[in-house]
Scaffold this motif. Structure first.
Motif, PDB file in Angstrom:
ATOM      1  N   GLU A 180       0.826  -1.209   0.000  1.00 60.18           N
ATOM      2  CA  GLU A 180       0.000   0.000   0.000  1.00 60.18           C
ATOM      3  C   GLU A 180       0.860   1.259   0.000  1.00 60.18           C
ATOM      4  OE1 GLU A 180      -3.592  -0.164  -0.231  1.00 60.18           O
ATOM      5  OE2 GLU A 180      -2.760  -2.098  -0.837  1.00 60.18           O
ATOM      6  N   TYR A 220      -9.392  -8.193  -1.754  1.00 60.97           N
ATOM      7  CA  TYR A 220      -7.945  -7.914  -1.776  1.00 60.97           C
ATOM      8  C   TYR A 220      -7.144  -9.186  -2.051  1.00 60.97           C
ATOM      9  CZ  TYR A 220      -3.512  -5.799  -0.337  1.00 60.97           C
ATOM     10  OH  TYR A 220      -2.224  -5.301  -0.322  1.00 60.97           O
ATOM     11  N   LEU A 278      -4.393  -2.953   6.217  1.00 59.27           N
ATOM     12  CA  LEU A 278      -4.941  -1.963   5.277  1.00 59.27           C
ATOM     13  C   LEU A 278      -5.327  -0.683   6.009  1.00 59.27           C
ATOM     14  CD1 LEU A 278      -7.159  -4.356   3.125  1.00 59.27           C
ATOM     15  CD2 LEU A 278      -5.145  -3.094   2.320  1.00 59.27           C
TER      16      LEU A 278
END
Length: 384
Positions: free
Chosen positions: A20, A71, A359
């Protein structure tokens, strides 16, 4: 010159945060003390049998979190898999979790759902109004016979403690069903990555800007070389165990191979004292879409975690949480370090929760960076 981000640990927490942040333009270095990625989810093919082996014990993916399911499916094809656990106690085989079949088999009945529910209620100890311990909870809701057959001895083998020493909350995670559903989990999404968890993590990490250093320990003294550190190792190790070692249970595996099908199921629990191990797992059954002539099995033994062992399960008794509070206090004073994952927050986390929190941690970091705010030591309170 912009400093890199350091991430300690290449399990799900570290891998997801790394990806990320790398996609947001950061340069990320991951430090992994072991010779492989994926942490305790690491899987690899056994050379002799061809079976995909969960090296540190079985991991079954199950979640209700849409974001997490979407995901992981970006990086691996997930195959259908339902965990159907069997239990052996007193020389008989039963289904877990306890369901209508278990109740009828155990008591020699042919109850319908409402009858079984009323019968089980009649067995519960009504004098226990507010269960405090594991034993209280079991006696209150399933009665002494089922408790002693399925939970009492297994708990001692798994945790190394009497059920009277453990909190009632542990047993609240074990459902009783009044139908014939033998799916161990009740989540909307369940499955296994077709090529194993290590392949999944490898694909998550396959992004420009991420460098992985295997067989490399990260010294906390290095933290000033980085803009921020995300640490997924044991929180007490970061502080050199200044407040003492937090207690964990660890696992030993006795691996053996055979031909054909050894036990006919992926997981069989051994709930009495006839064997010292807690369960046998037959790994080819975790990939039912594959065919193998040979088989590989783990006998699983639980014991107290020592200094050089791999920590698996945080114990989190009341006295341990007091010790954890002291670590949380000093961690909150540690600049530019965020503690993540099961070990970093000293909490039992399933894979889907780990990914979801990773996340959220990445989202929080990017928001803090944009607003020029301090990134907290914990995105999720480990004391909650």
């Amino acid at each position: 010159m912009q400093k890199n981000i350091a991430i300690v640990g290449a399990g799900f927490s570290g891998a997801v945060i790394a990806r990320e942040l790398a996609q947001a333009g950061y340069k990320v270095e991951i430090f992994e003390s072991r010779p492989h990625i994926a942490g305790n989810c690491h899987s690899e093919r056994d050379a002799e049998t061809g079976v995909m082996v969960h090296i540190y014990g079985p991991h079954i993916f199950h979640t209700d979190i849409e974001r997490v399911w979407e995901y992981v499916n970006r990086y691996s094809r997930f195959m259908p898999y339902v965990n159907r656990v069997k239990a052996i106690t007193n020389n008989s085989v039963y289904t877990l979790p306890i369901n209508l079949l278990t109740i009828n088999q155990f008591f020699g009945k042919t109850f319908r759902p409402a009858e079984a529910q009323a019968f089980l209620a009649s067995l519960g100890d009504k004098t226990i109004e507010n269960p405090v311990t594991f034993e209280d909870q079991a006696l209150r809701f399933v009665g002494r016979e089922l408790y002693e057959a399925f939970f009492k001895t297994y708990t001692v083998k798994q945790w190394g403690m009497q059920p009277t020493e453990l909190p009632a909350s542990i047993l609240k995670r074990l459902p009783v069903r009044f139908n014939y559903d033998d799916n161990y989990f009740n989540h909307k999404y369940q499955g296994m990555p077709e090529d194993g968890y290590t392949s999944l993590v490898e694909k998550i990490l396959d992004v420009p800007g991420v460098t992985v250093h295997l067989n490399t320990r990260f010294d906390p003294a290095q933290k000033d070389e980085y803009a921020h550190v995300f640490y997924s190792g044991p929180i007490d190790a970061w502080f050199n165990h200044a407040e003492g070692r937090l207690p964990y249970r660890t696992l030993d595996f006795e691996v053996f191979r055979d031909t054909g099908d050894y036990q006919g199921n992926a997981v069989i629990n051994y709930c009495d004292n006839a064997q010292p191990y807690t369960r046998i797992t037959e790994h080819k059954h975790f990939s039912p879409w594959e065919q193998h002539e040979k088989t590989l099995l783990y006998k699983e033994f639980s014991r107290q975690c020592e200094e050089k062992d791999i920590p698996y399960y945080p114990i989190r008794q009341a006295r341990d949480k007091v010790q954890l509070e002291r670590y949380v206090k000093v961690a909150n004073e540690e600049p530019n370090v965020t503690f993540v994952g099961r070990l970093g927050t000293y909490r039992y986390l399933d894979m889907d929760v780990t990914i979801n929190e990773a996340l959220s941690t990445a989202d929080k970091f990017l928001a803090c960076a944009k607003g020029n705010e301090r990134m907290p030591a914990f995105v999720i309170d480990p004391l909650a």
